[in-house]
Design an enzyme around this catalytic site. Structure first.
Site, PDB file in Angstrom:
ATOM      1  N   CYS A 121       0.844  -1.200   0.000  1.00  0.00           N
ATOM      2  CA  CYS A 121       0.000   0.000   0.000  1.00  0.00           C
ATOM      3  C   CYS A 121       0.880   1.251   0.000  1.00  0.00           C
ATOM      4  CB  CYS A 121      -0.926  -0.030   1.222  1.00  0.00           C
ATOM      5  SG  CYS A 121      -2.082   1.348   1.294  1.00  0.00           S
ATOM      6  N   CYS A 122       1.920   1.255   0.844  1.00  0.00           N
ATOM      7  CA  CYS A 122       2.855   2.399   0.863  1.00  0.00           C
ATOM      8  C   CYS A 122       3.538   2.558  -0.495  1.00  0.00           C
ATOM      9  CB  CYS A 122       3.908   2.220   1.957  1.00  0.00           C
ATOM     10  SG  CYS A 122       3.317   2.513   3.646  1.00  0.00           S
ATOM     11  N   CYS A 203      -0.882   8.700   7.015  1.00  0.00           N
ATOM     12  CA  CYS A 203      -2.240   8.478   6.526  1.00  0.00           C
ATOM     13  C   CYS A 203      -3.184   8.223   7.711  1.00  0.00           C
ATOM     14  CB  CYS A 203      -2.271   7.276   5.605  1.00  0.00           C
ATOM     15  SG  CYS A 203      -1.287   7.463   4.117  1.00  0.00           S
ATOM     16  N   CYS A 206      -3.493   4.734   9.423  1.00  0.00           N
ATOM     17  CA  CYS A 206      -2.250   4.192   9.996  1.00  0.00           C
ATOM     18  C   CYS A 206      -1.647   5.097  11.058  1.00  0.00           C
ATOM     19  CB  CYS A 206      -1.237   3.951   8.883  1.00  0.00           C
ATOM     20  SG  CYS A 206      -1.816   2.757   7.659  1.00  0.00           S
ATOM     21  N   CYS A 231       7.963   3.404   5.906  1.00  0.00           N
ATOM     22  CA  CYS A 231       7.135   3.211   4.724  1.00  0.00           C
ATOM     23  C   CYS A 231       7.969   2.965   3.473  1.00  0.00           C
ATOM     24  CB  CYS A 231       6.224   4.408   4.506  1.00  0.00           C
ATOM     25  SG  CYS A 231       7.127   5.944   4.368  1.00  0.00           S
TER      26      CYS A 231
HETATM   27  S1  SF4 Z   1       0.665   4.743   5.636  1.00  0.00           S
HETATM   28 FE1  SF4 Z   1      -1.025   3.226   5.599  1.00  0.00          FE
HETATM   29  S2  SF4 Z   1      -2.637   4.031   4.244  1.00  0.00           S
HETATM   30 FE2  SF4 Z   1      -0.741   5.252   3.932  1.00  0.00          FE
HETATM   31  S3  SF4 Z   1       0.202   4.347   2.189  1.00  0.00           S
HETATM   32 FE3  SF4 Z   1       1.139   3.327   3.977  1.00  0.00          FE
HETATM   33  S4  SF4 Z   1      -0.156   1.532   4.444  1.00  0.00           S
HETATM   34 FE4  SF4 Z   1      -1.275   2.822   2.976  1.00  0.00          FE
END
Ligand code: SF4
Length: 250
Positions: A121-122, A203, A206, A231
């Site tokens: 996701c990151c 985000c 998170c 991340c």
């Molecule tokens: S911090 Fe969380 S929501 Fe944001 S990109 Fe990374 S995993 Fe995804």
């Protein structure tokens, strides 16, 4: 109690640390003329750096990653920077089709399922837009500090990133007290959630508030072990690069 009331303290060596940070920014602007960008998360440290860039009229672009999952209070700082400093913050967002594909394959809450999916996701929402932010740029600037976590204990004032670009961390030796003293003394605009016990903000899904005595980054990815909690933006050897994200989505 506000973050300023909680944290701002003037300590020995503060003026020297400010002067060093400004000198580093000045040399980055000179050595990478027209090709250097501050990658701001819009958190407290990054607001200090943006203030220095503006205050000293340094030719450094300011840009942020809008993951599309940021708090409204984070996005509110973009017009606040425009009003205060007359700086347009460049916004880099993930590609719509990639996000749709990732969410369809893995769900809205994929980040909680495994470290691999969280990093994927990151990669989709941060690393790929970061690679576009850094295209045609030879240097970037962050607000990272050594004190922020065990993972950041070795932050240098300047270092090569994973792609060999110059990366400058002018606040590497600053304390939390320094950051908030600078903000208070210079009336720097800051993230509203910092006054609600959010010292580190990413985000919305998170990030959470922390309790007294907890590590400053314990509100980020709190369900993971400490050693996995980055991340990928600041790894010298990025294990999850943007191009690897699609494989991790399955
Ligand atoms: S911090 Fe969380 S929501 Fe944001 S990109 Fe990374 S995993 Fe995804």
């Amino acid at each position: 109690m506000s973050a300023i009331e909680l944290h701002a303290r003037r300590s020995d060596g503060f003026d020297a640390r400010v002067a060093n940070a400004v000198a580093l920014l000045r040399s980055a602007a000179r050595d990478h003329e027209g090709r250097v960008v501050q990658a701001t998360s819009l958190g407290a440290e990054d607001m200090v750096v943006t203030d220095m860039i503006s205050r000293h009229d340094l030719p450094i672009a300011v840009a942020t990653l809008d993951t599309r999952l940021l708090h409204a209070q984070t996005l509110a700082l973009i017009p606040a920077i425009k009003r205060r400093y007359r700086i347009d913050v460049e916004r880099f967002s993930p590609r719509d089709e990639t996000v749709v594909h990732f969410v369809r394959a893995n769900g809205e809450r994929a980040m909680f399922q495994s470290v691999e999916l969280r990093k994927a996701c990151c990669a989709v929402r941060k690393l790929e837009p970061l690679s576009r932010m850094l295209e045609r740029r030879s240097a970037w600037i962050t607000g990272m500090r050594r004190e922020q976590s065990a993972n950041r204990g070795a932050v240098a004032f300047s270092e090569p990133d994973a792609e060999g670009r110059a990366k400058f961390n002018p606040l590497a030796d600053w304390t939390l007290a320094d950051v908030w003293h600078y903000i208070a003394a210079n009336e720097v605009p800051y993230h509203a959630l910092h006054d609600q016990f959010y010292p580190s903000i990413g985000c919305a899904p998170c990030t959470r508030a922390i309790a007294a005595g907890e590590d400053l980054r314990s509100g980020r990815w709190w369900w993971e072990q400490e050693k996995t909690k980055e991340c990928g933006l600041h790894l010298r050897d990025r294990s999850t690069r943007p191009g690897q994200a699609s494989g991790a989505q399955a």
